[in-house]
Design an enzyme around this catalytic site. Structure first.
Site, PDB file in Angstrom:
ATOM      1  N   GLU A  85     -71.156 -22.317  92.249  1.00 54.62           N
ATOM      2  CA  GLU A  85     -70.306 -21.282  92.887  1.00 54.62           C
ATOM      3  C   GLU A  85     -70.665 -19.975  92.062  1.00 54.62           C
ATOM      4  O   GLU A  85     -70.323 -19.779  91.022  1.00 54.62           O
ATOM      5  CB  GLU A  85     -68.784 -21.679  92.771  1.00 54.62           C
ATOM      6  CG  GLU A  85     -68.027 -20.725  93.718  1.00 54.62           C
ATOM      7  CD  GLU A  85     -66.362 -20.852  93.459  1.00 54.62           C
ATOM      8  OE1 GLU A  85     -65.837 -20.268  94.419  1.00 54.62           O
ATOM      9  OE2 GLU A  85     -66.271 -20.872  92.319  1.00 54.62           O
TER      10      GLU A  85
ATOM     11  N   HIS B  89     -62.026 -25.217 100.277  1.00 57.36           N
ATOM     12  CA  HIS B  89     -60.354 -25.234 100.032  1.00 57.36           C
ATOM     13  C   HIS B  89     -60.018 -23.615  99.666  1.00 57.36           C
ATOM     14  O   HIS B  89     -58.847 -23.763  99.736  1.00 57.36           O
ATOM     15  CB  HIS B  89     -60.349 -26.059  98.869  1.00 57.36           C
ATOM     16  CG  HIS B  89     -61.028 -25.688  97.570  1.00 57.36           C
ATOM     17  ND1 HIS B  89     -62.327 -25.566  97.513  1.00 57.36           N
ATOM     18  CD2 HIS B  89     -60.685 -25.133  96.616  1.00 57.36           C
ATOM     19  CE1 HIS B  89     -62.726 -24.823  96.371  1.00 57.36           C
ATOM     20  NE2 HIS B  89     -61.570 -24.841  95.743  1.00 57.36           N
ATOM     21  N   ASP B  90     -61.084 -22.766  99.757  1.00 55.65           N
ATOM     22  CA  ASP B  90     -60.530 -21.421  99.427  1.00 55.65           C
ATOM     23  C   ASP B  90     -60.495 -20.370 100.647  1.00 55.65           C
ATOM     24  O   ASP B  90     -60.305 -19.379 100.683  1.00 55.65           O
ATOM     25  CB  ASP B  90     -61.361 -20.778  98.445  1.00 55.65           C
ATOM     26  CG  ASP B  90     -61.405 -21.513  96.990  1.00 55.65           C
ATOM     27  OD1 ASP B  90     -60.318 -21.750  96.639  1.00 55.65           O
ATOM     28  OD2 ASP B  90     -62.426 -21.428  96.345  1.00 55.65           O
TER      29      ASP B  90
ATOM     30  N   ASP C  94     -67.877 -24.411  88.968  1.00 61.36           N
ATOM     31  CA  ASP C  94     -66.700 -23.471  89.312  1.00 61.36           C
ATOM     32  C   ASP C  94     -67.265 -22.004  88.680  1.00 61.36           C
ATOM     33  O   ASP C  94     -67.489 -21.815  87.520  1.00 61.36           O
ATOM     34  CB  ASP C  94     -65.521 -24.066  88.744  1.00 61.36           C
ATOM     35  CG  ASP C  94     -64.504 -23.067  89.506  1.00 61.36           C
ATOM     36  OD1 ASP C  94     -64.226 -23.246  90.802  1.00 61.36           O
ATOM     37  OD2 ASP C  94     -63.546 -22.570  88.779  1.00 61.36           O
TER      38      ASP C  94
ATOM     39  N   ASP D  43     -66.583 -31.101  90.579  1.00 63.64           N
ATOM     40  CA  ASP D  43     -66.274 -29.981  90.512  1.00 63.64           C
ATOM     41  C   ASP D  43     -66.080 -29.741  88.977  1.00 63.64           C
ATOM     42  O   ASP D  43     -65.271 -30.318  88.446  1.00 63.64           O
ATOM     43  CB  ASP D  43     -64.998 -29.526  91.096  1.00 63.64           C
ATOM     44  CG  ASP D  43     -65.108 -28.226  91.857  1.00 63.64           C
ATOM     45  OD1 ASP D  43     -65.606 -27.339  91.067  1.00 63.64           O
ATOM     46  OD2 ASP D  43     -64.510 -28.046  92.751  1.00 63.64           O
TER      47      ASP D  43
HETATM   48  C1  GLC Z   1     -63.046 -21.320  92.294  1.00 62.26           C
HETATM   49  C2  GLC Z   1     -62.275 -22.479  93.113  1.00 62.26           C
HETATM   50  C3  GLC Z   1     -60.822 -21.782  93.356  1.00 62.26           C
HETATM   51  C4  GLC Z   1     -60.336 -21.636  92.201  1.00 62.26           C
HETATM   52  C5  GLC Z   1     -60.973 -20.694  91.014  1.00 62.26           C
HETATM   53  C6  GLC Z   1     -60.448 -20.737  89.812  1.00 62.26           C
HETATM   54  O1  GLC Z   1     -63.265 -20.096  93.124  1.00 62.26           O
HETATM   55  O2  GLC Z   1     -62.994 -22.540  94.335  1.00 62.26           O
HETATM   56  O3  GLC Z   1     -60.192 -22.829  93.958  1.00 62.26           O
HETATM   57  O4  GLC Z   1     -58.856 -21.278  92.231  1.00 62.26           O
HETATM   58  O5  GLC Z   1     -62.552 -20.988  91.225  1.00 62.26           O
HETATM   59  O6  GLC Z   1     -60.867 -21.875  89.085  1.00 62.26           O
END
Ligand code: GLC
Length: 532
Positions: free
Chosen positions: A259, A318-319, A205, A109
């Site tokens: 993402e 995880h979100d 990310d 990540d």
């Molecule tokens: C992404 C991650 C999340 C994090 C955010 C900021 O959305 O999946 O867990 O809090 O980025 O880095």
């Protein structure tokens, strides 16, 4: 043991990721080896045999770089340092080697939208207005109306230099200034560092949040909520992605998944290409808030019609709350049916650790138990808006992402996998209803169903790369045929009433039974020449 950055096994294709089922590990929660209550590379290495037996071919590791962990690693303080709670650099290299030895690739990540305010770059940046690192971040005399994704304002005043810095996330996560070529170069070198070491790619990310064009106008506000017109998807984001991908492409056979925070398919599609992101996460599909066969089907169909390239398939991360609670009302039957969909439809599947055993959400009973920064921020905002502490707790729990972050439940013991210490996050005994050991022992369990589906997908090229024919929804049955060369495999997932499928002559059942009860599924191969 040296780590190789060479291709791993003979005969692998540059599109290996199309053929792979990925498994996401939330770093602190997989397997502890040193008793500090946080998972680590040594512990995780000891679980690779399990992952190999599950049949997955890729692992996505959430961030493990040096971090104060305000957001559990999404706040990086040292881009080339392994956070010591996860082990030493050699522990990481050993994990990577051992994964590769089992024919499992590992993607990292990579968080490049922001860094921790503890990073050296930020520490230098804030010292004075005219020092070399100042422009690594975004400083302004006056803030605009942009908001933090976690709630509240996106600007923090720093009295040292009497300016505000921009933070799209927490105040301790400062946004990098992507209009500064030095930042771009630094990040390219970070990517090269890990690629050189042998990682197989990245999950980038919040990659469409990069501030590539500086601070633009205020965002318009509609019906009380801010429209993210200027703070995300800035014109320069594509160019930034191009540079990232070109850097990754300096190495053979690597993979990048982006993402993208957007619910617009035309935006998602524009970023998905071999020159930008190989694939992107589509949260319209992945984070459907509650079960609806129709909605799932519609999203599948929209991806097919409106997103060129190869989709991603996932129902957990995880979100978001866990699949079994969010989409299956706790019913293992429906969880298995959704797994069948995810593992046979067209796209790259990502399993979220523990999903394959039916792991459930956890709930924070007090604020002291809550770790997630998003939940905590909403607690404070609710208090500030005049809510009582109890109301604020329930508001915080709605946003709390700890729900799906509890330790992997390996066996029936309390704190399994964390035997010499309590895990970093509080779990209550009533949440320990399922575990891997138990699930493996029972034929037809969630775990054994995942295993059988992955084994089938690994064996059948058609399920990996086949195109769709007849993607349709009939009487709450999602059906499709995957076609590759002259092979055809049909999948029917029954979210409706009992029904019996009449198989075309000469078909071969690969999994399931033609007499379908609710949540059953059937996968069969057509005899050559017959059509569904
Ligand atoms: C992404 C991650 C999340 C994090 C955010 C900021 O959305 O999946 O867990 O809090 O980025 O880095």
């Amino acid at each position: 043991m040296p780590v190789s950055s060479q291709p791993l096994t003979g005969g692998e294709s540059e599109n290996w990721w199309k053929e792979s089922v990925f498994y996401q590990i939330y770093m602190p929660s997989f397997q502890d080896s040193d008793g500090n209550g946080i998972s680590d590379f040594t512990g995780m290495t000891s679980r690779l045999d399990y992952l190999q037996s599950l049949g997955i071919k890729g692992i996505w590791l959430t961030p493990f770089l040096k971090s104060p962990k305000v957001d559990n690693g999404y706040d990086v303080a040292g881009y080339t340092e392994i956070d010591p709670v996860y082990g030493t650099p050699d522990d990481f290299k050993n994990f990577l080697n051992e994964a590769h030895r089992r024919d499992i690739k590992v993607i990292m990540d990579m968080v490049v939208n922001h860094t921790s305010t503890e990073s050296r770059w930020f520490q230098e940046s804030r010292k004075s207005r005219d020092q070399p690192y100042r422009d690594y971040y975004i400083w302004r005399d006056q803030p605009n109306n942009w908001e933090s994704f976690f709630g509240g304002k996106a600007w923090e005043y720093d009295s040292l230099t009497a300016q505000y810095y921009y933070h799209k996330f927490d105040v301790r996560m400062a946004d990098l200034n992507w209009s500064n070529p030095r930042v771009v170069e630094e990040i390219q070198n970070v990517l090269r560092y890990w690629l050189e070491l042998g990682v197989d790619g990245f999950r980038m990310d919040v990659i469409n949040f990069l501030t590539t064009d500086g601070i633009l106008s205020d965002n318009p506000v509609k019906d009380g909520s801010q429209q993210h017109i200027y703070d995300i998807d800035q014109p320069g984001v594509m160019e930034a992605m191009r540079v990232i991908k070109a850097t990754v492409n300096e190495y053979d056979n690597r993979f990048v998944v982006g993402e993208i925070g957007s619910d617009k398919l035309e935006i998602l599609s524009q970023y998905q290409s071999p020159e930008l992101m190989d694939v992107v996460f589509n949260f319209n599909f992945g984070s459907i808030p509650e079960f609806s066969a129709e909605r799932i089907f519609n999203e599948l169909q929209s991806m097919e019609k409106r997103m060129p390239g190869y989709p991603t398939l996932f129902f957990g991360s995880h979100d978001m709350p866990r699949l079994i609670d969010r989409l299956a009302d706790g019913d293992p039957g429906r969880a298995k049916a959704l797994a069948a969909l995810m593992l046979t439809a067209k796209g790259v599947p990502f399993i979220y650790y523990g999903e394959e055993t039916g792991m459930q959400n956890i709930v924070a009973e007090t604020m002291n138990e809550m770790v997630d920064i998003q939940g905590k921020t909403h607690y404070q905002l609710a208090l500030a808006a005049g809510k009582t502490p109890m109301e604020a707790l329930s508001e915080a729990n709605r946003h709390n992402r700890d729900k799906s972050r509890s330790p992997m439940q390996w066996d029936g013991s309390v704190h399994a996998g964390f035997t010499t210490g309590k895990p970093w996050i509080k779990i209550h005994d009533n949440y320990l209803k399922v575990n891997l050991e138990q699930s493996l022992a029972f034929t037809g369990s969630i775990t054994n169903t995942y295993k059988a589906l992955i084994t089938l997908r690994n064996k059948e090229k058609t399920l990996q790369v086949g195109s769709y024919e007849n993607l349709e929804l009939k009487d709450a049955q999602i059906q499709f045929t995957r076609v590759y060369k002259d092979d055809q495999i049909t999948v029917i997932i029954n979210f409706g009433n009992d029904s019996t499928i009449v198989l075309p002559a000469g078909s071969e059942v690969l999994m399931g039974n033609p007499a379908l009860k609710t949540n059953d599924f059937l996968i069969f191969r057509h005899s050559s020449g017959t059509k569904r």
